[in-house]
Design an enzyme around this catalytic site. Structure first.
Site, PDB file in Angstrom:
ATOM      1  N   ASP A 304       0.800  -1.223   0.000  1.00 44.09           N
ATOM      2  CA  ASP A 304       0.000   0.000   0.000  1.00 44.09           C
ATOM      3  C   ASP A 304       0.832   1.273   0.000  1.00 44.09           C
ATOM      4  O   ASP A 304       0.321   2.345  -0.279  1.00 44.09           O
ATOM      5  CB  ASP A 304      -0.961  -0.001   1.189  1.00 44.09           C
ATOM      6  N   TYR A 391      -9.914  -0.820   2.319  1.00 48.29           N
ATOM      7  CA  TYR A 391      -9.450  -0.806   3.711  1.00 48.29           C
ATOM      8  C   TYR A 391      -9.115   0.595   4.181  1.00 48.29           C
ATOM      9  O   TYR A 391      -8.753   1.462   3.384  1.00 48.29           O
ATOM     10  CB  TYR A 391      -8.200  -1.683   3.870  1.00 48.29           C
TER      11      TYR A 391
HETATM   12 CU   LIG Z   1      -7.891  -7.741   7.111  1.00 52.36          CU
END
Ligand SMILES: [Cu+2]
Length: 662
Positions: A304, A391
């Site tokens: 990320d 996320y």
């Molecule tokens: Cu997770």
């Protein structure tokens, strides 16, 4: 202010570590472009090229500040990329390094173009129609492009690519993650703006409905009375530019476009002496490998920071009373807008104090009467939250009056999903709703901490608690000890956690001696963590070599910031920490950098759906012989506690409390 004594210092910059201002971001992009003008240039990253530590340590207020910027250029029409360093004062290009075989992370623009390319691709449309979706349904499909990793195919080695998967939605606002479309995956070339290939295999049907999580869809529960944090006299910290001071702690706070929250020069004011602890701390890479082999899942192992483009540029604007509660001071973040200008993330960093229960307490008996002495503690919280696709990650650095500090990562948001038949064996995925499963996965976050405990050179010890052998020195067999093994070179020590021996690491300054004859030190104490479970030959294991251990220690090198390499997008195995540490450099009594990886194991459960409650993990740093005694001895006792201490605790009527009990 630009004055005669500070000829190169731009407006708004008061310290060499101040992040680039919006004007500097634009100027740096302009200087780089002028060096080799092209219409196709975009800017994945523009950031401060940090000055050498000697420059920073030697800086005094008012000194001239030389400003260098790292500018990453990417030509969207050719795929060429260049790493460039510019001098903002002289407007000169200091370094111009074309990248060979390395891919900067995709631009926001490229993610958007990948979605368009998939949506208009005949093979993808045919795959959707073959699943019985109407034109209206296809119009509403959510397309999620992912960094494609590198599995040794021509897709990755000959193209700049993203891999895209699709979700059904009833409207543009629906939670598409509840209705994944199996097993269709499109590979997009970002330079040619076309779909290279569409994988279309038979798979389970997308679930009929999706559960939503937004306020309008949920009836809120009742009975929660107001809970406010009130500081009528204001906060106990000061923020002067980027310099944060609180209760003897001092540090510089900034938002880096790639790393997100960065703390510099963490130090403790010990009776007038500012004692350094850590020169620079941040999360410099993370990877989230998924454990399901399906065509829509196997490639999911996003880095990320280096593959998706950074926790800083993906940071949220935080909201008072929502993300942080109480008396809040914010810092804005400034990042490139990718087109040569800047973009400001308002309130990107939140700074506040929290009550944190008691720091210490003891109850003694005086004249048969129990008497308590107790001190409440609190903590300073410096936090930022980044949204990376589905996320959301919160990064919380927390500092305590007793000299300890810690990092807590909070992972939340929406889990990745996969459609599943009712008789799915649920080996690499687990049912979370009818027709819907979530793949097993892990989150690894590598924190780079450039330590300077009481000075620039430190020695790291691996400490294990273990029993002592029986013998004349141990006649009762009760003896045990803590064995501290100094790590002399990079391959020394296990580097992996061991709960059975309470393994931790001690970062000591062996050039100093404390009041009991030991080297002042800080301990790095692991929290919940896990090893990587992808197989030994898995592509992600080689590309994320830093996950082989929880802790690596390297000697400082100003070219070593990113543990999976500077450009993990579509990277080959072995870059970063495994390559650096192969030299087995000396690390004893050196300027050491610690790389500690937090691992979160995620076997997804129905309660993680449709939005996952925060999962916390992290690590602590605690003083060990750094101070002469508990540095929080001097915490003040609130007036009424001092008063209450004198009372007989058997006499409930004297105690604070609604019903006479305390
Ligand atoms: Cu997770």
């Amino acid at each position: 202010m630009v004055t005669e004594t500070r000829p190169t210092t731009p407006v708004g910059v008061t310290h060499p570590l101040d992040p680039l201002t919006p004007d500097e971001i634009s100027a740096a992009s302009q200087i780089a472009t002028s060096h080799a003008p092209r219409d196709g240039w975009r800017f994945p990253l523009v950031a401060l090229d940090e000055p050498a530590k000697e420059v920073v340590r030697g800086f005094s207020d008012g000194d001239a500040i030389e400003r260098l910027a790292l500018v990453l250029l990417h030509d969207i029409t050719t795929g060429d990329s260049v790493e460039c360093v510019v001098d903002l004062g002289s407007e000169a290009v200091v370094r111009w390094t074309p990248l060979e075989g390395q891919q900067p992370f995709p631009l926001m623009e490229e993610f958007g173009r990948a979605q368009e390319a998939v949506r208009s691709d005949a093979r993808w449309i045919a795959a959707m129609k073959s699943r019985g979706f109407s034109d209206e349904q296809i119009e509403l499909i959510q397309i999620d492009p992912w960094p494609g990793g590198n599995f040794g195919t021509a897709w990755e080695n000959e193209h700049r690519t993203l891999k895209a998967i699709s979700y059904l939605r009833d409207s543009e606002e629906s939670n598409g993650y509840g209705r994944p479309i199996e097993h269709v995956m499109a590979v997009v070339d970002l330079v040619e703006n076309r779909v290279l290939d569409v994988v279309d295999e038979p798979g389970p049907a997308a679930p009929e409905t999706s559960l939503d999580y937004r306020y309008n869809d949920i009836e809120p529960r009742e009975g929660l009375q107001a809970l406010d944090i009130v500081q009528p006299d204001g906060v106990s910290f000061t923020l002067d530019g980027h310099l944060l001071s609180w209760q003897k702690w001092q540090m510089r706070v900034s938002l880096h476009p790639r790393e997100g929250l960065v703390l510099h020069q963490i130090a403790y004011n010990d009776d007038g002496e500012l004692r350094p602890i850590c020169y620079r701390a941040s999360m410099t890479e993370m990877v989230v490998p998924y454990g399901d082999p399906s065509p829509t899942q196997y490639f999911k192992n996003a880095f990320d920071s280096g593959e998706v483009g950074g926790l800083g540029r993906l940071s949220n604007s935080l909201e008072l009373g929502c993300d942080c509660l109480g008396e809040i001071v914010y810092l804005d973040g400034h990042v490139t807008n990718e087109f040569g200008g800047s973009r400001t993330i308002n309130n990107a960093v939140c700074i506040h104090e929290e009550d944190f229960g008691i720091n210490w307490k003891h109850t003694r008996t005086e004249n048969d009467i129990p008497v308590s002495e107790v001190r409440r503690t609190r903590r300073l919280v410096v936090s930022a939250i980044a949204t990376v696709g589905n996320y959301d990650y919160g990064f919380y650095w927390m500092f305590y009056p007793d000299g300890s500090w810690e990092q807590e990562v909070k992972a939340t948001g929406i889990v990745q999903t996969i459609a599943a038949d009712p008789d799915d064996p649920q080996i690499t995925r687990h049912m979370i709703a009818p027709g819907l499963a979530a793949p097993i996965h892990q989150h690894f976050l590598c924190f780079r901490m450039d330590m300077e405990v009481d000075g620039g050179t430190n020695t790291v010890y691996q400490v294990d608690t273990q029993p002592l052998p029986a013998g004349p020195e141990n006649p009762y067999n009760n003896a045990f000890t803590a064995v501290a093994k100094p790590l002399l070179s990079e391959t020394d020590g296990e580097g992996v956690v061991n709960a059975a021996s309470a393994r931790h690491w001690r970062i000591a300054n062996t050039n100093k001696v404390n009041h009991v004859g030991h080297a002042p030190a800080y301990l790095l104490v692991p929290g919940e963590t896990v090893a990587m479970m992808a197989g030994p030959d898995a592509a992600v294991r080689g590309r994320a070599g830093f996950t082989q251990k929880q802790l690596w220690v390297t000697p400082y090198d100003d070219s070593e910031f990113y543990p999976a390499g500077d450009y993990p997008n579509q990277s080959l195995p072995g870059e970063g920490i495994p390559a650096w540490t192969a030299a087995d450099r000396d690390i004893a009594d050196e300027d050491v950098v610690l790389w500690y990886t937090v691992g979160m194991n995620h076997i997804v459960v129905p309660e993680d759906w449709p939005v996952a409650p925060v999962h916390r993990s992290g690590f602590k740093l605690r003083p060990a012989g750094f101070f002469e005694h508990n540095p929080a001895l001097d915490l003040p006792a609130p007036d009424h506690c001092a008063h209450e201490m004198d009372h007989d605790s058997h006499d409930h009527s004297n105690h604070v409390g609604h019903n006479g009990h305390s």
